[in-house]
Write an enzyme that holds these catalytic residues in place. Structure first.
Site, short mmCIF file in Angstrom:
data_model
loop_
_atom_site.label_atom_id
_atom_site.label_comp_id
_atom_site.label_asym_id
_atom_site.label_seq_id
_atom_site.Cartn_x
_atom_site.Cartn_y
_atom_site.Cartn_z
N LEU A 91 0.85 -1.19 0.00
CA LEU A 91 0.00 0.00 0.00
C LEU A 91 0.89 1.24 0.00
O LEU A 91 1.87 1.30 0.74
CB LEU A 91 -0.91 0.02 1.23
CG LEU A 91 -1.94 -1.12 1.36
CD1 LEU A 91 -2.65 -1.04 2.70
CD2 LEU A 91 -2.94 -1.08 0.21
N ASP A 217 -0.98 -3.17 19.26
CA ASP A 217 0.29 -2.44 19.31
C ASP A 217 0.15 -1.13 18.53
O ASP A 217 0.94 -0.82 17.65
CB ASP A 217 1.42 -3.30 18.73
CG ASP A 217 2.81 -2.70 18.96
OD1 ASP A 217 2.94 -1.82 19.83
OD2 ASP A 217 3.76 -3.11 18.27
#
Length: 309
Positions: A91, A217
Site C-alpha cells: 500500500l 500495538d
C-alpha cells in the site's frame, strides 16, 4: 530472494520495486509480481515464523470485520538460511494527517464489532425459525486469541480466559515480570508488583467489559493513510478490553485530539478510565524494558508507584 518468492508464490516474474522500509524488529522490501505489488517483511530470528504467523492471523481477523483497512496478508514463507518472510499487499501509505477523525471512528467500530455481533445474535434468537447456532456470525465471549502473537518479537500468551482481570494480570503483566526476573532479577519491580496485583481488581469494579478485537500495538508508527482513508498495520491482535488499545497510543504521540474525540464519541470513557490507562501503559513499559533494556526501568517503576497511590 526473488527466486524464493517466485517459487513460493507461483509467480514467474518477481522484481524489486524500490520501496523499502522497516523498524527495529523487521526489514521490508516491495516487489512487482503477477499478483500485483507486494510488500515482503524479512526477519532472520529463529522465532520469525511464529511472529509472522501471529501477525498474519491478526491482519486476517481485522480485515474480516470490515471496519478499518489493513494490508491484505498473502503468505508466511520460511527462509532457507533461517528466519521467515511475511508477504502482504503493498500500500502506498503516508503519515496520518487528514484522516485522523476517520481513524478514530473506524478504530471504535473495530472495538465495537464483537459487541454488535452479540447484539445481533441476541436479536436473532427471538426470530421465529432462527434457532441457536443457525447464524453465521461468530461472537467471541472470552479474552485471548487463537494463535500466539508478538508485540515486538516477544511472544504473548493468548490462552482463552473468561475473566479479563485474570487474563491481563497473568498473561500480560506476570509474563513480563517473569522475563524480567530471568534477565535482571530486579527486586524493586518485584516488590511493587506484589503490592499492585492486589489492587487491580478494584480498578474494574464498575466496568462491564465485552471482549473487543484489538490491534494490540497501536502506536504512531503503525498507523498511516491512503487517499481513501486510514490504514493500520503490524498488529499483535487479541480479544481484550478496548481501553488497552489507547495505552501505547498515548505514550509515544502521533494521535491528535480529533482522533480521540472521534473515538470517544462512539466509545465514551468509563469511570476510572485514566487509572486503567496507566495500568495498560505498564505492560508496554515492561515490554520495552524486556526488548530494549533498563532505559525503560524508570518509566515502569514510576507507573507502578503512581498506580499504588
Amino acid at each position: 530472494m526473488e527466486s524464493l518468492l517466485k517459487r513460493e508464490l507461483g509467480c514467474p516474474q518477481v522484481k524489486a520495486a524500490g520501496h523499502s522500509g522497516g523498524g527495529c524488529i523487521s526489514q521490508g522490501q516491495s516487489y512487482d509480481t503477477e499478483l500485483g505489488r507486494l510488500y515482503v517483511k524479512d526477519n532472520h530470528k529463529a522465532e520469525a515464523r511464529r511472529m509472522f504467523e501471529g501477525e498474519m492471523a491478526s491482519l486476517e481477523a481485522i480485515q474480516q470485520t470490515g471496519t478499518v483497512r489493513v494490508p491484505k496478508p498473502v503468505k508466511v514463507i520460511d527462509q532457507p538460511s533461517g528466519g521467515a518472510l511475511l508477504v502482504m499487499e503493498h500500500l502506498d501509505m503516508r503519515s496520518i494527517n487528514r484522516h485522523s477523525v476517520k481513524l478514530g471512528e473506524q478504530l471504535a467500530d473495530l472495538h465495537l464489532h464483537n459487541l454488535r455481533l452479540r447484539e445481533k445474535l441476541t436479536a436473532e434468537s427471538g426470530i421465529v425459525g432462527k434457532g441457536a447456532g443457525q447464524s453465521d456470525l461468530q461472537y467471541v465471549d472470552k479474552f485471548g486469541f487463537h494463535v500466539v502473537t508478538c508485540c515486538g518479537y516477544l511472544p504473548l500468551e493468548n490462552d482463552w480466559q473468561e475473566n479479563w482481570v485474570a487474563f491481563y494480570s497473568q498473561q500480560r503483566i506476570q509474563r513480563q515480570m517473569d522475563m524480567l526476573e530471568e534477565s535482571s532479577g530486579d527486586r524493586e519491580v518485584r516488590e511493587l508488583w506484589s503490592q499492585l496485583q492486589l489492587k487491580i481488581p478494584q480498578m474494574f469494579a464498575e466496568v462491564e467489559i465485552v471482549p473487543a478485537l484489538l490491534h494490540g500495538d497501536l502506536w504512531g508508527g503503525n498507523v498511516a493513510e491512503l487517499d481513501s482513508g486510514p490504514v493500520i498495520f503490524d498488529p499483535a491482535s487479541f480479544y481484550g478490553h478496548s481501553e488497552f488499545e489507547l495505552a501505547i497510543a498515548g505514550m509515544f504521540g502521533g494521535f491528535g485530539s480529533s482522533f480521540y474525540s472521534a473515538y470517544h464519541s462512539k466509545i465514551p470513557k468509563s469511570p476510572g478510565f485514566e487509572k486503567r490507562l496507566k495500568l495498560y501503559q505498564l505492560f508496554h513499559y515492561l515490554n520495552h524494558w524486556n526488548h530494549f533494556g533498563s532505559g525503560y526501568r524508570g518509566s515502569s517503576l514510576s507507573t507502578m508507584r503512581s498506580l499504588l497511590k
